[in-house]
Design a protein around this motif. Structure first.
Motif, PDB file in Angstrom:
ATOM      1  N   THR A 221       0.810  -1.118  -0.036  1.00 18.10           N
ATOM      2  CA  THR A 221       0.036   0.026  -0.080  1.00 18.10           C
ATOM      3  C   THR A 221       0.901   1.152   0.017  1.00 18.10           C
ATOM      4  O   THR A 221       1.830   1.373   0.776  1.00 18.10           O
ATOM      5  CB  THR A 221      -0.826  -0.027   1.157  1.00 18.10           C
ATOM      6  N   GLN A 222       0.695   2.224  -1.035  1.00 14.62           N
ATOM      7  CA  GLN A 222       1.337   3.257  -0.897  1.00 14.62           C
ATOM      8  C   GLN A 222       0.520   4.487  -1.105  1.00 14.62           C
ATOM      9  O   GLN A 222      -0.445   4.764  -1.931  1.00 14.62           O
ATOM     10  CB  GLN A 222       2.197   3.593  -2.324  1.00 14.62           C
ATOM     11  N   ILE A 223       0.897   5.470  -0.014  1.00 16.10           N
ATOM     12  CA  ILE A 223       0.388   6.832  -0.152  1.00 16.10           C
ATOM     13  C   ILE A 223       1.162   7.635  -1.297  1.00 16.10           C
ATOM     14  O   ILE A 223       2.213   8.056  -1.071  1.00 16.10           O
ATOM     15  CB  ILE A 223       0.433   7.534   1.067  1.00 16.10           C
ATOM     16  N   LEU A 224       0.389   7.947  -2.432  1.00 16.53           N
ATOM     17  CA  LEU A 224       1.038   8.560  -3.432  1.00 16.53           C
ATOM     18  C   LEU A 224       1.154   9.871  -3.349  1.00 16.53           C
ATOM     19  O   LEU A 224       1.891  10.715  -4.036  1.00 16.53           O
ATOM     20  CB  LEU A 224       0.435   7.980  -5.076  1.00 16.53           C
ATOM     21  N   GLN A 225       0.063  10.395  -2.816  1.00 15.79           N
ATOM     22  CA  GLN A 225      -0.132  11.595  -2.349  1.00 15.79           C
ATOM     23  C   GLN A 225      -0.564  12.084  -1.047  1.00 15.79           C
ATOM     24  O   GLN A 225      -1.826  11.617  -0.803  1.00 15.79           O
ATOM     25  CB  GLN A 225      -0.677  12.630  -3.416  1.00 15.79           C
ATOM     26  N   PRO A 226       0.136  12.869  -0.313  1.00 10.55           N
ATOM     27  CA  PRO A 226      -0.465  12.911   1.118  1.00 10.55           C
ATOM     28  C   PRO A 226      -1.603  14.132   1.021  1.00 10.55           C
ATOM     29  O   PRO A 226      -1.816  14.583  -0.143  1.00 10.55           O
ATOM     30  CB  PRO A 226       0.922  13.725   1.863  1.00 10.55           C
ATOM     31  N   PHE A 227      -2.424  14.490   1.890  1.00  3.91           N
ATOM     32  CA  PHE A 227      -3.433  15.277   1.811  1.00  3.91           C
ATOM     33  C   PHE A 227      -3.015  16.555   1.301  1.00  3.91           C
ATOM     34  O   PHE A 227      -1.980  17.182   1.672  1.00  3.91           O
ATOM     35  CB  PHE A 227      -4.019  15.744   3.396  1.00  3.91           C
ATOM     36  N   THR A 228      -3.704  17.076   0.243  1.00  6.63           N
ATOM     37  CA  THR A 228      -3.430  18.381  -0.333  1.00  6.63           C
ATOM     38  C   THR A 228      -4.849  18.902  -0.838  1.00  6.63           C
ATOM     39  O   THR A 228      -5.802  18.102  -1.323  1.00  6.63           O
ATOM     40  CB  THR A 228      -2.552  18.093  -1.477  1.00  6.63           C
ATOM     41  N   HIS A 229      -5.084  20.278  -1.289  1.00  7.09           N
ATOM     42  CA  HIS A 229      -5.954  20.756  -2.115  1.00  7.09           C
ATOM     43  C   HIS A 229      -5.734  20.985  -3.403  1.00  7.09           C
ATOM     44  O   HIS A 229      -6.377  21.319  -4.033  1.00  7.09           O
ATOM     45  CB  HIS A 229      -6.418  22.019  -1.343  1.00  7.09           C
ATOM     46  N   ASP A 230      -4.192  20.736  -3.876  1.00  8.36           N
ATOM     47  CA  ASP A 230      -3.884  21.041  -5.106  1.00  8.36           C
ATOM     48  C   ASP A 230      -4.311  19.781  -6.082  1.00  8.36           C
ATOM     49  O   ASP A 230      -3.644  18.748  -5.938  1.00  8.36           O
ATOM     50  CB  ASP A 230      -2.237  21.089  -5.060  1.00  8.36           C
TER      51      ASP A 230
ATOM     52  N   SER B 238      -3.517  19.541  -9.285  1.00  7.50           N
ATOM     53  CA  SER B 238      -2.580  19.178 -10.158  1.00  7.50           C
ATOM     54  C   SER B 238      -1.832  17.778  -9.503  1.00  7.50           C
ATOM     55  O   SER B 238      -1.240  17.027 -10.102  1.00  7.50           O
ATOM     56  CB  SER B 238      -1.730  20.023 -10.606  1.00  7.50           C
ATOM     57  N   LEU B 239      -1.586  17.972  -8.307  1.00  7.52           N
ATOM     58  CA  LEU B 239      -0.611  16.983  -7.246  1.00  7.52           C
ATOM     59  C   LEU B 239      -1.630  15.720  -7.416  1.00  7.52           C
ATOM     60  O   LEU B 239      -1.063  14.386  -7.290  1.00  7.52           O
ATOM     61  CB  LEU B 239      -0.467  17.412  -6.121  1.00  7.52           C
ATOM     62  N   LEU B 240      -3.090  15.745  -7.144  1.00  5.47           N
ATOM     63  CA  LEU B 240      -3.813  14.622  -6.836  1.00  5.47           C
ATOM     64  C   LEU B 240      -3.792  13.888  -8.217  1.00  5.47           C
ATOM     65  O   LEU B 240      -3.679  12.690  -8.336  1.00  5.47           O
ATOM     66  CB  LEU B 240      -5.352  15.247  -6.611  1.00  5.47           C
ATOM     67  N   GLU B 241      -3.835  14.450  -9.441  1.00  4.54           N
ATOM     68  CA  GLU B 241      -4.177  14.158 -10.674  1.00  4.54           C
ATOM     69  C   GLU B 241      -2.870  13.299 -10.918  1.00  4.54           C
ATOM     70  O   GLU B 241      -2.653  12.328 -11.652  1.00  4.54           O
ATOM     71  CB  GLU B 241      -4.250  14.957 -11.916  1.00  4.54           C
ATOM     72  N   LYS B 242      -1.515  14.115 -10.667  1.00  5.03           N
ATOM     73  CA  LYS B 242      -0.320  13.382 -10.885  1.00  5.03           C
ATOM     74  C   LYS B 242      -0.291  12.026 -10.223  1.00  5.03           C
ATOM     75  O   LYS B 242       0.345  11.085 -10.791  1.00  5.03           O
ATOM     76  CB  LYS B 242       0.953  14.374 -10.721  1.00  5.03           C
ATOM     77  N   ALA B 243      -0.613  12.189  -8.998  1.00  3.47           N
ATOM     78  CA  ALA B 243      -0.584  10.884  -7.904  1.00  3.47           C
ATOM     79  C   ALA B 243      -1.415   9.695  -8.803  1.00  3.47           C
ATOM     80  O   ALA B 243      -0.911   8.462  -9.000  1.00  3.47           O
ATOM     81  CB  ALA B 243      -0.818  11.053  -6.859  1.00  3.47           C
ATOM     82  N   ILE B 244      -2.742   9.962  -9.135  1.00  2.00           N
ATOM     83  CA  ILE B 244      -3.361   9.158  -9.751  1.00  2.00           C
ATOM     84  C   ILE B 244      -2.805   8.464 -11.190  1.00  2.00           C
ATOM     85  O   ILE B 244      -2.929   7.429 -11.423  1.00  2.00           O
ATOM     86  CB  ILE B 244      -4.874   9.699  -9.922  1.00  2.00           C
ATOM     87  N   ARG B 245      -2.182   9.244 -11.834  1.00  2.00           N
ATOM     88  CA  ARG B 245      -1.616   8.818 -12.984  1.00  2.00           C
ATOM     89  C   ARG B 245      -0.339   7.974 -12.959  1.00  2.00           C
ATOM     90  O   ARG B 245      -0.090   7.228 -13.844  1.00  2.00           O
ATOM     91  CB  ARG B 245      -1.457  10.064 -13.984  1.00  2.00           C
ATOM     92  N   GLN B 246       0.210   8.160 -11.739  1.00  2.00           N
ATOM     93  CA  GLN B 246       1.127   7.105 -11.505  1.00  2.00           C
ATOM     94  C   GLN B 246       0.859   5.609 -11.019  1.00  2.00           C
ATOM     95  O   GLN B 246       1.730   4.863 -11.229  1.00  2.00           O
ATOM     96  CB  GLN B 246       2.011   7.835 -10.286  1.00  2.00           C
ATOM     97  N   THR B 247      -0.237   5.401 -10.939  1.00  2.00           N
ATOM     98  CA  THR B 247      -0.773   4.266 -10.614  1.00  2.00           C
ATOM     99  C   THR B 247      -0.601   3.046 -11.706  1.00  2.00           C
ATOM    100  O   THR B 247      -0.875   3.341 -12.831  1.00  2.00           O
ATOM    101  CB  THR B 247      -2.268   4.341 -10.209  1.00  2.00           C
ATOM    102  N   ARG B 248       0.052   2.136 -11.268  1.00  2.00           N
ATOM    103  CA  ARG B 248       0.374   1.058 -12.285  1.00  2.00           C
ATOM    104  C   ARG B 248       0.033  -0.300 -11.687  1.00  2.00           C
ATOM    105  O   ARG B 248       0.017  -0.423 -10.424  1.00  2.00           O
ATOM    106  CB  ARG B 248       1.886   0.835 -12.492  1.00  2.00           C
ATOM    107  N   ALA B 249      -0.820  -1.162 -12.603  1.00  2.00           N
ATOM    108  CA  ALA B 249      -1.144  -2.282 -12.144  1.00  2.00           C
ATOM    109  C   ALA B 249       0.002  -3.626 -11.850  1.00  2.00           C
ATOM    110  O   ALA B 249       0.566  -3.651 -12.908  1.00  2.00           O
ATOM    111  CB  ALA B 249      -2.297  -2.899 -13.099  1.00  2.00           C
ATOM    112  N   ASN B 250      -0.061  -4.067 -10.794  1.00  2.00           N
ATOM    113  CA  ASN B 250       0.809  -5.273 -10.577  1.00  2.00           C
ATOM    114  C   ASN B 250       0.647  -5.642  -9.003  1.00  2.00           C
ATOM    115  O   ASN B 250       0.160  -5.214  -8.116  1.00  2.00           O
ATOM    116  CB  ASN B 250       2.476  -4.831 -10.632  1.00  2.00           C
TER     117      ASN B 250
END
Length: 188
Positions: free
Chosen positions: A46-55, A57-69
């Motif tokens: 389990t990885q916290i790709l983005q800690p709490f933020t209201h930004d 662009s940071l949330l979107e970047k973290a979601i796009r980092q998600t890779r299936a494995n």
């Protein structure tokens, strides 16, 4: 709002990941300027790709980092999200926020070291609303409906119902944007 957005990144999500990430990004776009969110991806770990933020662009970047494995550690991910939200509440008692978890998973927990009872107990003791999306395998037209693992269904349903949230079961990733939209409407 303070939200933990959990995305199943196990191998079984590989063909659904693009649709799932687009739907989660669409959900984040609907957050208000005072809302905060974190992104948690779970598979074997389990990885916290983005800690709490209201930004956004940071949330979107973290979601796009998600890779299936890997496998599925659903219980661990929910447990971590509950603890992160509890810690966020303790850090700023003057800023009362409604807290929620939005979890998307397509299968049984196969690798958590925690038991489902432990996660359900922590959820009942917290003030966090859980919205769960159970993504089932798409079935052919006229086929007998497929059942996702009954234990997985039970846990998602129990987490949602005991917290005042809702559970959604869908069999086509194309339905995800509408489901995330319903959740956003309820939270608003």
């Amino acid at each position: 709002l303070a939200l933990s957005i959990l995305i199943d990144a196990s191998t079984s999500m590989e063909t659904k990941m693009a649709t799932a990430t687009d739907a989660a990004i669409g959900f984040c776009r609907r957050l208000g300027p005072d809302d905060v969110a974190q992104i948690i991806a779970f598979s074997s770990d389990t990885q916290i790709l983005q800690p709490f933020t209201h930004d956004f662009s940071l949330l979107e970047k973290a979601i796009r980092q998600t890779r299936a494995n890997g496998s599925t550690s659903l219980y661990t991910a929910v447990y971590i999200a509950l603890n992160e939200l509890n810690r966020a509440r303790a850090a700023s008692p003057e800023a009362i926020r409604r807290q929620a978890i939005i979890v998307l998973s397509d299968g049984e927990d196969t690798t958590s070291l925690l038991r489902d009872e432990d996660v359900l107990d922590l959820s009942k003791r917290s003030a966090v609303t859980v919205y769960a999306i159970g993504l089932r395998e798409k079935r052919e037209k006229d086929a007998v409906p497929m059942r996702s693992g009954s234990q997985s269904d039970y846990v998602l349903r129990s987490l949602s119902q005991s917290s005042g949230g809702r559970v959604f079961f869908v069999d086509d990733p194309v339905q995800l944007p509408a489901i995330y939209g319903q959740i956003a409407d309820e939270l608003a």
